[in-house]
Write a protein that holds these residues in place. Structure first.
Motif, PDB file in Angstrom:
ATOM      1  N   VAL A  41     -20.438  14.160 -48.102  1.00  0.00           N
ATOM      2  CA  VAL A  41     -21.829  13.897 -47.738  1.00  0.00           C
ATOM      3  C   VAL A  41     -22.090  14.585 -46.412  1.00  0.00           C
ATOM      4  O   VAL A  41     -21.331  14.409 -45.456  1.00  0.00           O
ATOM      5  CB  VAL A  41     -22.092  12.378 -47.603  1.00  0.00           C
ATOM      6  N   MET A  42     -23.144  15.383 -46.360  1.00  0.00           N
ATOM      7  CA  MET A  42     -23.462  16.094 -45.134  1.00  0.00           C
ATOM      8  C   MET A  42     -23.876  15.106 -44.059  1.00  0.00           C
ATOM      9  O   MET A  42     -24.707  14.237 -44.281  1.00  0.00           O
ATOM     10  CB  MET A  42     -24.587  17.100 -45.360  1.00  0.00           C
ATOM     11  N   GLN A  43     -23.293  15.244 -42.898  1.00  0.00           N
ATOM     12  CA  GLN A  43     -23.627  14.409 -41.746  1.00  0.00           C
ATOM     13  C   GLN A  43     -24.533  15.215 -40.827  1.00  0.00           C
ATOM     14  O   GLN A  43     -24.065  16.043 -40.061  1.00  0.00           O
ATOM     15  CB  GLN A  43     -22.350  13.998 -41.004  1.00  0.00           C
ATOM     16  N   ASP A  44     -25.846  14.979 -40.932  1.00  0.00           N
ATOM     17  CA  ASP A  44     -26.766  15.799 -40.134  1.00  0.00           C
ATOM     18  C   ASP A  44     -27.224  15.111 -38.852  1.00  0.00           C
ATOM     19  O   ASP A  44     -27.983  15.678 -38.085  1.00  0.00           O
ATOM     20  CB  ASP A  44     -27.967  16.238 -40.963  1.00  0.00           C
ATOM     21  N   GLN A  45     -26.764  13.898 -38.604  1.00  0.00           N
ATOM     22  CA  GLN A  45     -27.064  13.171 -37.377  1.00  0.00           C
ATOM     23  C   GLN A  45     -28.554  12.911 -37.172  1.00  0.00           C
ATOM     24  O   GLN A  45     -28.988  12.661 -36.073  1.00  0.00           O
ATOM     25  CB  GLN A  45     -26.491  13.906 -36.150  1.00  0.00           C
ATOM     26  N   GLU A  47     -31.885  10.614 -37.546  1.00  0.00           N
ATOM     27  CA  GLU A  47     -32.198   9.208 -37.716  1.00  0.00           C
ATOM     28  C   GLU A  47     -33.131   8.986 -38.892  1.00  0.00           C
ATOM     29  O   GLU A  47     -33.060   7.977 -39.563  1.00  0.00           O
ATOM     30  CB  GLU A  47     -32.825   8.662 -36.439  1.00  0.00           C
ATOM     31  N   ASP A  48     -34.021   9.914 -39.155  1.00  0.00           N
ATOM     32  CA  ASP A  48     -35.006   9.785 -40.222  1.00  0.00           C
ATOM     33  C   ASP A  48     -34.490  10.516 -41.464  1.00  0.00           C
ATOM     34  O   ASP A  48     -34.434  11.738 -41.487  1.00  0.00           O
ATOM     35  CB  ASP A  48     -36.341  10.376 -39.780  1.00  0.00           C
ATOM     36  N   PRO A  49     -34.096   9.758 -42.516  1.00  0.00           N
ATOM     37  CA  PRO A  49     -33.563  10.426 -43.707  1.00  0.00           C
ATOM     38  C   PRO A  49     -34.587  11.309 -44.418  1.00  0.00           C
ATOM     39  O   PRO A  49     -34.216  12.180 -45.186  1.00  0.00           O
ATOM     40  CB  PRO A  49     -33.122   9.275 -44.605  1.00  0.00           C
ATOM     41  N   GLY A  50     -35.865  11.142 -44.132  1.00  0.00           N
ATOM     42  CA  GLY A  50     -36.901  11.954 -44.754  1.00  0.00           C
ATOM     43  C   GLY A  50     -37.293  13.161 -43.925  1.00  0.00           C
ATOM     44  O   GLY A  50     -38.185  13.919 -44.288  1.00  0.00           O
ATOM     45  N   ALA A  51     -36.606  13.355 -42.813  1.00  0.00           N
ATOM     46  CA  ALA A  51     -36.947  14.460 -41.920  1.00  0.00           C
ATOM     47  C   ALA A  51     -36.650  15.800 -42.577  1.00  0.00           C
ATOM     48  O   ALA A  51     -35.760  15.915 -43.399  1.00  0.00           O
ATOM     49  CB  ALA A  51     -36.166  14.339 -40.615  1.00  0.00           C
ATOM     50  N   VAL A  52     -37.416  16.797 -42.177  1.00  0.00           N
ATOM     51  CA  VAL A  52     -37.216  18.145 -42.688  1.00  0.00           C
ATOM     52  C   VAL A  52     -35.942  18.707 -42.065  1.00  0.00           C
ATOM     53  O   VAL A  52     -35.785  18.675 -40.850  1.00  0.00           O
ATOM     54  CB  VAL A  52     -38.422  19.048 -42.338  1.00  0.00           C
ATOM     55  N   PRO A  53     -35.004  19.201 -42.890  1.00  0.00           N
ATOM     56  CA  PRO A  53     -33.760  19.736 -42.330  1.00  0.00           C
ATOM     57  C   PRO A  53     -34.008  20.964 -41.468  1.00  0.00           C
ATOM     58  O   PRO A  53     -34.926  21.732 -41.714  1.00  0.00           O
ATOM     59  CB  PRO A  53     -32.930  20.111 -43.557  1.00  0.00           C
ATOM     60  N   SER A  54     -33.177  21.133 -40.472  1.00  0.00           N
ATOM     61  CA  SER A  54     -33.306  22.283 -39.594  1.00  0.00           C
ATOM     62  C   SER A  54     -32.845  23.547 -40.310  1.00  0.00           C
ATOM     63  O   SER A  54     -32.075  23.480 -41.258  1.00  0.00           O
ATOM     64  CB  SER A  54     -32.498  22.056 -38.317  1.00  0.00           C
ATOM     65  N   PRO A  55     -33.295  24.710 -39.846  1.00  0.00           N
ATOM     66  CA  PRO A  55     -32.888  25.967 -40.475  1.00  0.00           C
ATOM     67  C   PRO A  55     -31.372  26.133 -40.449  1.00  0.00           C
ATOM     68  O   PRO A  55     -30.705  25.703 -39.519  1.00  0.00           O
ATOM     69  CB  PRO A  55     -33.568  27.037 -39.607  1.00  0.00           C
ATOM     70  N   VAL A  57     -29.252  24.784 -42.445  1.00  0.00           N
ATOM     71  CA  VAL A  57     -28.537  23.612 -42.936  1.00  0.00           C
ATOM     72  C   VAL A  57     -28.116  23.782 -44.406  1.00  0.00           C
ATOM     73  O   VAL A  57     -27.281  23.046 -44.896  1.00  0.00           O
ATOM     74  CB  VAL A  57     -29.386  22.337 -42.716  1.00  0.00           C
ATOM     75  N   GLY A  58     -28.648  24.788 -45.067  1.00  0.00           N
ATOM     76  CA  GLY A  58     -28.332  25.023 -46.471  1.00  0.00           C
ATOM     77  C   GLY A  58     -26.852  25.237 -46.718  1.00  0.00           C
ATOM     78  O   GLY A  58     -26.308  24.777 -47.720  1.00  0.00           O
ATOM     79  N   ILE A  59     -26.176  25.919 -45.816  1.00  0.00           N
ATOM     80  CA  ILE A  59     -24.737  26.135 -45.964  1.00  0.00           C
ATOM     81  C   ILE A  59     -23.997  24.806 -45.864  1.00  0.00           C
ATOM     82  O   ILE A  59     -23.086  24.536 -46.645  1.00  0.00           O
ATOM     83  CB  ILE A  59     -24.216  27.147 -44.916  1.00  0.00           C
ATOM     84  N   GLU A  60     -24.390  23.979 -44.924  1.00  0.00           N
ATOM     85  CA  GLU A  60     -23.740  22.673 -44.766  1.00  0.00           C
ATOM     86  C   GLU A  60     -23.930  21.806 -46.009  1.00  0.00           C
ATOM     87  O   GLU A  60     -23.016  21.102 -46.421  1.00  0.00           O
ATOM     88  CB  GLU A  60     -24.273  21.957 -43.524  1.00  0.00           C
TER      89      GLU A  60
END
Length: 80
Positions: A41-45, A47-55, A57-60
């Motif tokens: 499971v990707m750990q993106d740190q 807080e908001d699970p609905g947040a738009v992923p940062s650029p 992040v696709g590789i992760e």
């Protein structure tokens, strides 16, 4: 020609996944299984699970997804 290259690459990656999964299953090592579980499971740190992923992040996401596939395949081959 590009399609053939894509199919060849995909076939090789699938073969590698199967070999790795079989090795994990045969190893029977709980620490290795826990490591795979933790990284499946990707750990993106965020807080908001609905947040738009940062650029970038696709590789992760792809890494976590592949580890999850290996983990699941290993569980299917696990003795017992």
């Amino acid at each position: 020609m590009r399609d053939l290259e894509d199919e060849t690459l995909e076939g090789r990656l699938i073969a590698q996944r199967k070999v790795i999964a079989r090795l994990v299953a045969l190893a029977g090592d709980e620490a290795l299984r826990a490591w795979l579980e933790e990284r499946s499971v990707m750990q993106d740190q965020q807080e908001d699970p609905g947040a738009v992923p940062s650029p970038g992040v696709g590789i992760e996401v792809a890494i976590a997804e592949e580890i999850r596939h290996i983990r699941d395949e290993a569980e299917r081959h696990r003795p017992g």
